[in-house]
Design an enzyme around this catalytic site. Structure first.
Site, short mmCIF file in Angstrom:
data_model
loop_
_atom_site.label_atom_id
_atom_site.label_comp_id
_atom_site.label_asym_id
_atom_site.label_seq_id
_atom_site.Cartn_x
_atom_site.Cartn_y
_atom_site.Cartn_z
N LYS A 1 0.85 -1.21 0.00
CA LYS A 1 0.00 0.00 0.00
C LYS A 1 0.88 1.24 0.00
O LYS A 1 2.08 1.16 0.28
CB LYS A 1 -0.88 -0.02 1.25
CG LYS A 1 -0.09 0.06 2.56
CD LYS A 1 -0.97 -0.21 3.77
CE LYS A 1 -0.19 -0.07 5.07
NZ LYS A 1 -1.01 -0.42 6.24
N ARG B 1 -10.37 0.18 15.12
CA ARG B 1 -10.12 0.87 13.85
C ARG B 1 -10.93 0.12 12.81
O ARG B 1 -12.13 0.28 12.76
CB ARG B 1 -8.61 0.91 13.56
CG ARG B 1 -8.23 1.85 12.44
CD ARG B 1 -6.75 1.86 12.15
NE ARG B 1 -6.27 0.57 11.63
CZ ARG B 1 -5.07 0.38 11.08
NH1 ARG B 1 -4.22 1.38 10.99
NH2 ARG B 1 -4.72 -0.80 10.62
N TYR C 1 12.90 31.93 5.64
CA TYR C 1 11.66 32.54 6.10
C TYR C 1 11.73 32.85 7.60
O TYR C 1 12.23 32.04 8.39
CB TYR C 1 10.48 31.59 5.87
CG TYR C 1 10.02 31.54 4.43
CD1 TYR C 1 9.62 32.69 3.76
CD2 TYR C 1 9.97 30.33 3.75
CE1 TYR C 1 9.18 32.63 2.44
CE2 TYR C 1 9.54 30.26 2.44
CZ TYR C 1 9.14 31.42 1.80
OH TYR C 1 8.72 31.36 0.49
N MET D 1 9.15 25.05 0.96
CA MET D 1 8.38 24.06 0.20
C MET D 1 9.27 23.27 -0.77
O MET D 1 9.16 22.06 -0.89
CB MET D 1 7.26 24.75 -0.58
CG MET D 1 6.39 23.77 -1.36
SD MET D 1 5.13 24.58 -2.34
CE MET D 1 4.05 25.21 -1.06
C1 LIG Z 1 -0.34 -1.43 6.88
C2 LIG Z 1 -0.91 -2.69 7.36
C3 LIG Z 1 -0.09 -3.82 7.52
C4 LIG Z 1 1.41 -3.76 7.39
O1 LIG Z 1 1.91 -3.30 8.65
P1 LIG Z 1 3.46 -3.11 8.90
O2 LIG Z 1 3.57 -2.83 10.34
O3 LIG Z 1 3.85 -1.97 8.06
O4 LIG Z 1 4.11 -4.37 8.49
C5 LIG Z 1 -0.69 -5.00 7.88
N1 LIG Z 1 -2.02 -5.08 8.07
C6 LIG Z 1 -2.84 -4.03 7.94
C7 LIG Z 1 -4.29 -4.18 8.18
C8 LIG Z 1 -2.31 -2.79 7.59
O5 LIG Z 1 -3.11 -1.73 7.47
#
Ligand SMILES: *Cc1c(COP(=O)(O)O)cnc(C)c1O
Length: 382
Positions: free
Chosen positions: A44, A138, A266, A314
């Site tokens: 991701k 979550r 700045y 930036m």
């Molecule tokens: C991002 C994520 C992972 C990976 O976690 P890491 O600690 O980066 O290995 C695994 N499971 C879920 C549900 C995640 O959102």
């Protein structure tokens, strides 16, 4: 994304993020040496900023057997790139394009009855992973919704509308292995799997652990571990040394001499404590250098650590070169594995008051990318 269309001199003239694929492969090997479970490469957020396609390819070659992403859009990028490995996508609104998921053979996480109805309603036999919350509030079904979700999933499976391939959850405190919440969450997960089985489901893939729990807590491994941060060299628990895969470099644009007391940047937050030389780096917070690190950050210039002078802008950052006569065009190492004395991702995270994952996922899109193997990196940065 490898930038094969730029010549070496052209690459040297602009900010460049170099990804060392050998480091990612080594990290997968380290993870595999710690578990008998299968490994899902979580790619991701553009492979944690390391390139979704290249990171997935390297991880699969190194023995990962699954790919994991949040959105379906990311899953489709992987399918379009030609990956045939199983892919799980775990963060989708009920209106997401589950029809396309079914066509692409992408597994989806199902955290509630609404999502279940959406995927079952397609009647495409889509593979789902029922997602249960085990303590972080979550994603995932609430404890009191779980039995109902399992029963509804069983009905949908019996009529062929879906296939329940897995049960999943996620740990909120795996980076603190000693926290009692971890054992409690593992126990809740076992209970949730038992409830699913009692409902008549036979989920073949039970998965709970991400990087930290994989490296510290074998009781959390089950059938599959989901590795994201660990692929790119980050152990959130800080217990295992992994290999950083990312090096960020940029050429100095310009160097000037200034007198003691000269204000810089700045708001003039920095004044030259003595006569010095200042170098201009063409990278700023839009490129991922956290502005909050302004008064602590350093970079490596000709083998020496040089502090940032004033506020990171930036697009640009001023460096205090300490009087050194450094020619414009000289490559600066902003961050890297640390082998040459350059700051690491962990250094930047510390300066910014954040975690390493936030640094690696925020390198800006205008920074050129390339992927190299180990030897190539050493040669070009020497
Ligand atoms: C991002 C994520 C992972 C990976 O976690 P890491 O600690 O980066 O290995 C695994 N499971 C879920 C549900 C995640 O959102």
């Amino acid at each position: 994304m490898a930038e094969t269309f730029l010549s070496a001199p052209a690459r040297a003239a602009r900010p460049l993020l170099t990804i060392e694929s050998g480091a990612i492969a080594d990290n997968v090997a380290t993870v595999r040496s710690r578990t008998t479970a299968e490994v899902m490469a979580v790619v991701k957020a553009d492979g944690f900023g390391h390139g979704i396609v290249e990171t997935a390819r390297t991880a699969l070659r190194a023995g990962a057997t699954w790919l994991g992403v949040t959105s379906l859009a990311e899953a489709f990028v992987l399918r379009r790139a030609g990956f045939t490995a199983p892919i799980l996508s775990w963060l989708n609104a009920p209106g997401a394009d589950f029809t396309a998921a079914a066509s692409a053979g992408v597994h989806v996480a199902v955290p509630d009855r609404t999502t279940l109805a959406a995927v079952a309603g397609l009647d495409r036999g889509l593979s789902v992973h029922l997602h249960v919350d085990t303590g972080m509030s979550r994603g995932g079904a609430d404890h009191n919704q779980w039995a109902g979700l399992c029963a509804a999933a069983r009905d949908a499976e019996r009529s062929g509308r879906i296939r329940v391939a897995g049960v999943m959850s996620h740990l909120g405190r795996a980076d603190e292995p000693e926290a009692a919440d971890n054992a409690a969450s593992v126990a809740r997960f076992r209970d949730a799997v038992a409830v699913a089985r009692h409902a008549g489901l036979r989920p073949a893939v039970r998965h709970l652990a991400a990087t930290a729990a994989t490296l510290t807590n074998p009781a959390a491994h089950f059938d599959l571990v989901r590795i994201g941060a660990g692929l790119v060299g980050i152990d959130p628990s800080g217990r295992t040394r992994l290999r950083a895969a990312m090096t960020l470099t940029a050429p100095l644009i310009h160097v000037r001499h200034v007198a003691a007391g000269t204000p810089v940047g700045y708001r003039h937050t920095w004044h030259a404590p003595a006569a010095t030389t200042l170098g201009l780096l063409p990278l700023g917070y839009a490129d991922g250098l956290p502005r909050s690190a302004s008064d602590r950050a350093q970079v490596l210039v000709e083998g020496r650590r040089c502090p940032v002078a004033g506020l990171i802008s930036m697009d640009q950052t001023v460096l205090d070169l300490g009087g050194a006569e450094v020619p414009a065009g000289r490559q600066v190492i902003v961050l890297g594995p640390g082998d040459q004395g350059e700051p690491t991702v962990a250094d930047w995270a510390g300066w910014a008051g954040t975690i390493e994952q936030e640094i690696v996922t925020r390198i800006g899109r205008r920074v050129a990318r390339r992927v190299v193997d180990h030897e190539q990196t050493r040669e070009e940065l020497a």
